[in-house]
Design a protein around this motif. Structure first.
Motif, PDB file in Angstrom:
ATOM      1  N   UNK A  98      14.170 -18.173 -73.258  1.00  0.00           N
ATOM      2  CA  UNK A  98      14.345 -17.188 -74.313  1.00  0.00           C
ATOM      3  C   UNK A  98      15.804 -16.997 -74.691  1.00  0.00           C
ATOM      4  N   UNK A  99      16.720 -17.341 -73.777  1.00  0.00           N
ATOM      5  CA  UNK A  99      18.138 -17.160 -74.059  1.00  0.00           C
ATOM      6  C   UNK A  99      18.984 -18.123 -73.230  1.00  0.00           C
ATOM      7  N   UNK A 100      20.186 -18.390 -73.736  1.00  0.00           N
ATOM      8  CA  UNK A 100      21.178 -19.194 -73.023  1.00  0.00           C
ATOM      9  C   UNK A 100      22.291 -18.260 -72.576  1.00  0.00           C
ATOM     10  N   UNK A 101      22.844 -18.480 -71.380  1.00  0.00           N
ATOM     11  CA  UNK A 101      23.885 -17.600 -70.848  1.00  0.00           C
ATOM     12  C   UNK A 101      25.100 -18.412 -70.412  1.00  0.00           C
ATOM     13  N   UNK A 102      26.288 -17.921 -70.782  1.00  0.00           N
ATOM     14  CA  UNK A 102      27.543 -18.565 -70.431  1.00  0.00           C
ATOM     15  C   UNK A 102      28.547 -17.498 -70.002  1.00  0.00           C
ATOM     16  N   UNK A 163      24.172 -19.192 -59.953  1.00  0.00           N
ATOM     17  CA  UNK A 163      23.791 -17.789 -59.744  1.00  0.00           C
ATOM     18  C   UNK A 163      24.560 -17.208 -58.563  1.00  0.00           C
ATOM     19  N   UNK A 164      24.988 -15.956 -58.707  1.00  0.00           N
ATOM     20  CA  UNK A 164      25.650 -15.272 -57.589  1.00  0.00           C
ATOM     21  C   UNK A 164      24.679 -15.081 -56.432  1.00  0.00           C
ATOM     22  N   UNK A 165      23.444 -14.686 -56.782  1.00  0.00           N
ATOM     23  CA  UNK A 165      22.403 -14.522 -55.760  1.00  0.00           C
ATOM     24  C   UNK A 165      21.057 -14.391 -56.453  1.00  0.00           C
ATOM     25  N   UNK A 166      19.998 -14.595 -55.682  1.00  0.00           N
ATOM     26  CA  UNK A 166      18.631 -14.385 -56.148  1.00  0.00           C
ATOM     27  C   UNK A 166      17.885 -13.599 -55.081  1.00  0.00           C
ATOM     28  N   UNK A 167      17.072 -12.656 -55.518  1.00  0.00           N
ATOM     29  CA  UNK A 167      16.304 -11.849 -54.581  1.00  0.00           C
ATOM     30  C   UNK A 167      15.411 -12.747 -53.721  1.00  0.00           C
ATOM     31  N   UNK A 168      15.317 -12.405 -52.455  1.00  0.00           N
ATOM     32  CA  UNK A 168      14.436 -13.076 -51.496  1.00  0.00           C
ATOM     33  C   UNK A 168      14.905 -14.484 -51.126  1.00  0.00           C
ATOM     34  N   UNK A 169      16.099 -14.874 -51.586  1.00  0.00           N
ATOM     35  CA  UNK A 169      16.704 -16.128 -51.118  1.00  0.00           C
ATOM     36  C   UNK A 169      17.947 -15.745 -50.328  1.00  0.00           C
ATOM     37  N   UNK A 196      16.034 -24.818 -57.164  1.00  0.00           N
ATOM     38  CA  UNK A 196      17.190 -24.022 -56.759  1.00  0.00           C
ATOM     39  C   UNK A 196      17.797 -24.624 -55.490  1.00  0.00           C
ATOM     40  N   UNK A 197      19.131 -24.750 -55.488  1.00  0.00           N
ATOM     41  CA  UNK A 197      19.846 -25.307 -54.345  1.00  0.00           C
ATOM     42  C   UNK A 197      20.974 -24.364 -53.938  1.00  0.00           C
ATOM     43  N   UNK A 198      21.360 -24.424 -52.647  1.00  0.00           N
ATOM     44  CA  UNK A 198      22.599 -23.752 -52.264  1.00  0.00           C
ATOM     45  C   UNK A 198      23.757 -24.708 -52.539  1.00  0.00           C
ATOM     46  N   UNK A 199      24.988 -24.278 -52.281  1.00  0.00           N
ATOM     47  CA  UNK A 199      26.145 -25.085 -52.657  1.00  0.00           C
ATOM     48  C   UNK A 199      26.435 -26.228 -51.683  1.00  0.00           C
ATOM     49  N   UNK A 200      25.540 -26.449 -50.728  1.00  0.00           N
ATOM     50  CA  UNK A 200      25.614 -27.666 -49.913  1.00  0.00           C
ATOM     51  C   UNK A 200      24.634 -28.717 -50.427  1.00  0.00           C
ATOM     52  N   UNK A 201      23.832 -28.338 -51.439  1.00  0.00           N
ATOM     53  CA  UNK A 201      22.845 -29.262 -51.987  1.00  0.00           C
ATOM     54  C   UNK A 201      21.474 -29.159 -51.356  1.00  0.00           C
ATOM     55  N   UNK A 202      21.275 -28.151 -50.492  1.00  0.00           N
ATOM     56  CA  UNK A 202      19.974 -27.964 -49.837  1.00  0.00           C
ATOM     57  C   UNK A 202      19.036 -27.177 -50.749  1.00  0.00           C
ATOM     58  N   UNK A 203      17.817 -27.698 -50.912  1.00  0.00           N
ATOM     59  CA  UNK A 203      16.817 -27.017 -51.737  1.00  0.00           C
ATOM     60  C   UNK A 203      16.371 -25.730 -51.059  1.00  0.00           C
ATOM     61  N   UNK A 204      16.386 -24.625 -51.816  1.00  0.00           N
ATOM     62  CA  UNK A 204      16.012 -23.334 -51.239  1.00  0.00           C
ATOM     63  C   UNK A 204      14.881 -22.649 -52.007  1.00  0.00           C
ATOM     64  N   UNK A 205      14.424 -23.249 -53.112  1.00  0.00           N
ATOM     65  CA  UNK A 205      13.338 -22.632 -53.859  1.00  0.00           C
ATOM     66  C   UNK A 205      13.122 -23.291 -55.206  1.00  0.00           C
ATOM     67  N   UNK A 214      15.558 -15.149 -64.384  1.00  0.00           N
ATOM     68  CA  UNK A 214      16.465 -14.078 -64.783  1.00  0.00           C
ATOM     69  C   UNK A 214      15.983 -12.705 -64.338  1.00  0.00           C
ATOM     70  N   UNK A 215      14.716 -12.596 -63.956  1.00  0.00           N
ATOM     71  CA  UNK A 215      14.222 -11.324 -63.413  1.00  0.00           C
ATOM     72  C   UNK A 215      14.755 -11.066 -62.007  1.00  0.00           C
ATOM     73  N   UNK A 216      15.013 -12.154 -61.263  1.00  0.00           N
ATOM     74  CA  UNK A 216      15.338 -12.017 -59.844  1.00  0.00           C
ATOM     75  C   UNK A 216      16.727 -12.533 -59.463  1.00  0.00           C
ATOM     76  N   UNK A 217      17.447 -13.108 -60.419  1.00  0.00           N
ATOM     77  CA  UNK A 217      18.744 -13.698 -60.099  1.00  0.00           C
ATOM     78  C   UNK A 217      19.842 -13.109 -60.961  1.00  0.00           C
ATOM     79  N   UNK A 218      21.034 -13.037 -60.406  1.00  0.00           N
ATOM     80  CA  UNK A 218      22.227 -12.605 -61.138  1.00  0.00           C
ATOM     81  C   UNK A 218      23.079 -13.849 -61.356  1.00  0.00           C
ATOM     82  N   UNK A 219      23.217 -14.244 -62.625  1.00  0.00           N
ATOM     83  CA  UNK A 219      23.927 -15.474 -62.959  1.00  0.00           C
ATOM     84  C   UNK A 219      25.399 -15.200 -63.271  1.00  0.00           C
ATOM     85  N   UNK A 220      26.225 -16.206 -63.042  1.00  0.00           N
ATOM     86  CA  UNK A 220      27.648 -16.108 -63.384  1.00  0.00           C
ATOM     87  C   UNK A 220      27.819 -16.101 -64.898  1.00  0.00           C
TER      88      UNK A 220
END
Length: 220
Positions: A98-102, A163-169, A196-205, A214-220
């Motif tokens: 629905x939207x693009x974020x930068x 993303x700075x963080x996501x709920x439940x991850x 979704x990956x962490x910054x080591x490249x590991x899949x986390x979701x 966008x309901x559960x994550x805070x993006x940069x």
């Protein structure tokens, strides 16, 4: 008997409805933004910068000139360091949502002229990351602050948002990517979700689309 010709039409109509219910909605498409979203962002302090209509000239983040082609408008807004573009229409492809974020400060985009070129730079928690465009995929690298050498983090069809963080991850920061899975004898399955990956490249979701993320994550 006078209306016998209506029976085949009725049967065909019922058949089409039944098939539609069994197949369900195409997950590649999601709801677009609407007037309620626009009003909500304006109330939250977002400023409307421009409205793109079909045929309008716009400039990409790398300065490239392009023509916006869509029967529905795209509304660009800003608030502080953040920029968003609302996509309007009766449905939107899930990768755009629905939207693009930068953001203005920690993201810079470049035009790739050859494979291996840097197409984006990020600064996440005082660490530098770059994305390169390869022949059939993009690659995320971490840059050593001392040697400036690149360490490969992840290869994916498309590296998307951070993303700075996501709920439940439990881990953060995170990044989203579009991953293509290839058949063993050739060909591939079109991506149906975001990974979704962490910054080591590991899949986390995974997430079904940007609206969900966008309901559960805070993006940069």
């Amino acid at each position: 008997m006078k209306h016998w010709f209506l029976y085949p039409i009725s049967i065909l109509f019922i058949f089409i409805i039944t098939i539609s219910l069994l197949i369900g909605e195409d997950k590649a498409w999601v709801d677009c933004s609407n007037e309620n979203d626009l009003y909500r962002y304006v109330k939250e302090g977002w400023k409307v910068d421009k409205v793109l209509k079909d045929g309008d000239v716009n400039y990409g983040r790398d300065g490239t000139k392009y023509f916006y082609k869509n029967e529905y408008p795209q509304i660009w807004m800003s608030r502080g360091n953040k920029i968003k573009a609302l996509n309007f229409g009766w449905r939107c492809y899930f990768l755009e949502g629905a939207e693009l974020n930068f953001t203005r400060a920690n993201y810079q985009s470049y035009k790739a002229e050859k494979y291996g070129d840097v197409i984006a730079k990020y600064e996440i928690e005082n660490e530098e990351y770059v994305i390169t465009q390869e022949a059939t995929y993009q690659e995320l690298w971490k840059i050593s602050p001392n040697t400036k050498e690149k360490k490969s983090i992840k290869k994916a069809f498309s590296i998307e948002k951070f993303a700075e963080h996501c709920e439940m991850i439990g881990k953060n920061p995170l990044f989203f990517a579009t991953v293509k899975e290839y058949y063993f004898s050739g060909g591939w399955a079109e991506p149906s979700h975001l990974t979704i990956f962490d910054l080591t490249g590991k899949k986390v979701g995974i997430a079904p689309d940007w609206e969900y993320a966008e309901q559960f994550c805070e993006f940069y």
